[in-house]
Scaffold this motif. Structure first.
Motif, PDB file in Angstrom:
ATOM      1  N   PHE A  38       0.842  -1.200   0.000  1.00  0.00           N
ATOM      2  CA  PHE A  38       0.000   0.000   0.000  1.00  0.00           C
ATOM      3  C   PHE A  38       0.873   1.243   0.000  1.00  0.00           C
ATOM      4  O   PHE A  38       1.923   1.285   0.633  1.00  0.00           O
ATOM      5  CB  PHE A  38      -0.931  -0.011   1.213  1.00  0.00           C
ATOM      6  N   HIS A  43      -3.195   5.347  -0.511  1.00  0.00           N
ATOM      7  CA  HIS A  43      -3.996   4.436   0.300  1.00  0.00           C
ATOM      8  C   HIS A  43      -4.109   4.764   1.780  1.00  0.00           C
ATOM      9  O   HIS A  43      -5.051   4.314   2.419  1.00  0.00           O
ATOM     10  CB  HIS A  43      -3.434   3.012   0.169  1.00  0.00           C
ATOM     11  N   TRP A  44      -3.158   5.489   2.338  1.00  0.00           N
ATOM     12  CA  TRP A  44      -3.235   5.743   3.769  1.00  0.00           C
ATOM     13  C   TRP A  44      -2.724   7.131   4.115  1.00  0.00           C
ATOM     14  O   TRP A  44      -2.038   7.773   3.339  1.00  0.00           O
ATOM     15  CB  TRP A  44      -2.482   4.682   4.575  1.00  0.00           C
ATOM     16  N   LEU A  56      -5.349   3.367   7.060  1.00  0.00           N
ATOM     17  CA  LEU A  56      -5.616   2.886   5.713  1.00  0.00           C
ATOM     18  C   LEU A  56      -7.074   3.211   5.376  1.00  0.00           C
ATOM     19  O   LEU A  56      -7.981   2.938   6.161  1.00  0.00           O
ATOM     20  CB  LEU A  56      -5.381   1.374   5.662  1.00  0.00           C
ATOM     21  N   ILE A  60     -10.809   0.698  -0.545  1.00  0.00           N
ATOM     22  CA  ILE A  60      -9.744   0.362  -1.483  1.00  0.00           C
ATOM     23  C   ILE A  60     -10.068  -0.982  -2.155  1.00  0.00           C
ATOM     24  O   ILE A  60     -10.311  -1.969  -1.464  1.00  0.00           O
ATOM     25  CB  ILE A  60      -8.388   0.271  -0.774  1.00  0.00           C
ATOM     26  N   PRO A  73      -3.628  -4.003  -2.939  1.00  0.00           N
ATOM     27  CA  PRO A  73      -4.461  -3.212  -3.840  1.00  0.00           C
ATOM     28  C   PRO A  73      -4.661  -3.912  -5.180  1.00  0.00           C
ATOM     29  O   PRO A  73      -3.714  -4.448  -5.763  1.00  0.00           O
ATOM     30  CB  PRO A  73      -3.665  -1.910  -4.001  1.00  0.00           C
TER      31      PRO A  73
END
Length: 244
Positions: A38, A43-44, A56, A60, A73
């Motif tokens: 990630f 994503h985070w 996170l 996703i 992902p």
């Protein structure tokens, strides 16, 4: 894979604006995420003084890695990645970026990645999320295409420079990843479902438990990363109705 039009504007649950209905929540599965797959920019969010854990984002799209059995992902096709590098050490001036016939306003030679991204989002053919720019002030800047250009082999951008100082200053442009190529067949190329909730984890952690949503109604435009249902391969066991 069952994809059908859905036009409701209902949203449910804090942190899950992409979730249109709780339909299918009982179908969530407990999985383990491979956190090394990630990316912070996509994503985070980073930890802060008041929030020690990284968070996170929910929503996703995920796939299951064949080798490890962990989830990462979803990556059906590659997204275009281009890099702009300033050469010749200019000390002043500006440049513009042209993408698909549209040209940005002037950008400072030592602009931040955020400033470059903002200039690109000022184009009529670029919406927020279509091009993510990362890098240091003054470059190199990395342009990652998503949104409406997700998985597409887009035309490479061009630049026009009005630099001062330095020695023959210029900008070199390289396509480091061509969009549209098939992703590695490592399992992440097969869509499995969506991360149902936000997940907190400490820096240095390599794995995290999480619920995988495999059935429900989704507003694609509100997912935290670009996702094109038409890229999902046939034969997926997940079932979603997408708002269009």
């Amino acid at each position: 894979m069952d994809i059908q039009p859905y036009t409701s504007t209902e949203t449910l649950a804090v942190g899950r604006p992409w979730l249109m209905s709780m339909l299918g929540i009982e179908a969530n599965q407990s999985v383990t995420l491979d956190l090394s797959k990630f990316d912070e920019n996509l994503h985070w969010t980073e930890a802060s003084k008041y929030q020690p854990d990284r968070i996170l984002k929910s929503g996703i799209p995920l796939g299951k890695l064949t080798a490890s059995g962990l989830y990462a992902p979803y990556n059906a096709v590659s997204n275009e990645v281009e890099t702009l590098t300033v050469t010749g050490a200019p000390t002043g001036g500006t440049f513009t970026i042209t993408f698909s016939g549209q040209t940005t306003a002037a950008i400072a030679y030592n602009a931040t990645a955020a400033a470059v991204q903002s200039a690109l989002e000022g184009l009529s053919n670029v919406n927020p999320g279509d091009i993510t720019v990362t890098g240091n002030a003054g470059g190199p800047w990395t342009l990652t295409f998503g949104g409406q250009y997700l998985g597409e082999n887009v035309t490479q951008v061009t630049t026009t420079e009005s630099f001062t100082g330095g020695t023959s200053p210029d900008i070199t442009i390289a396509t480091t990843t061509a969009g549209g190529a098939a992703a590695s067949a490592d399992g992440s190329d097969v869509f499995a479902g969506f991360l149902f909730t936000e997940v907190a984890f400490h820096a240095g952690a390599t794995k995290a438990a999480a619920p995988l949503m495999v059935h429900g109604q989704i507003d694609v435009a509100k997912l935290p990363v670009a996702f094109d249902p038409s890229d999902v391969p046939a034969g997926s066991n997940s079932q979603f109705v997408y708002k269009v």
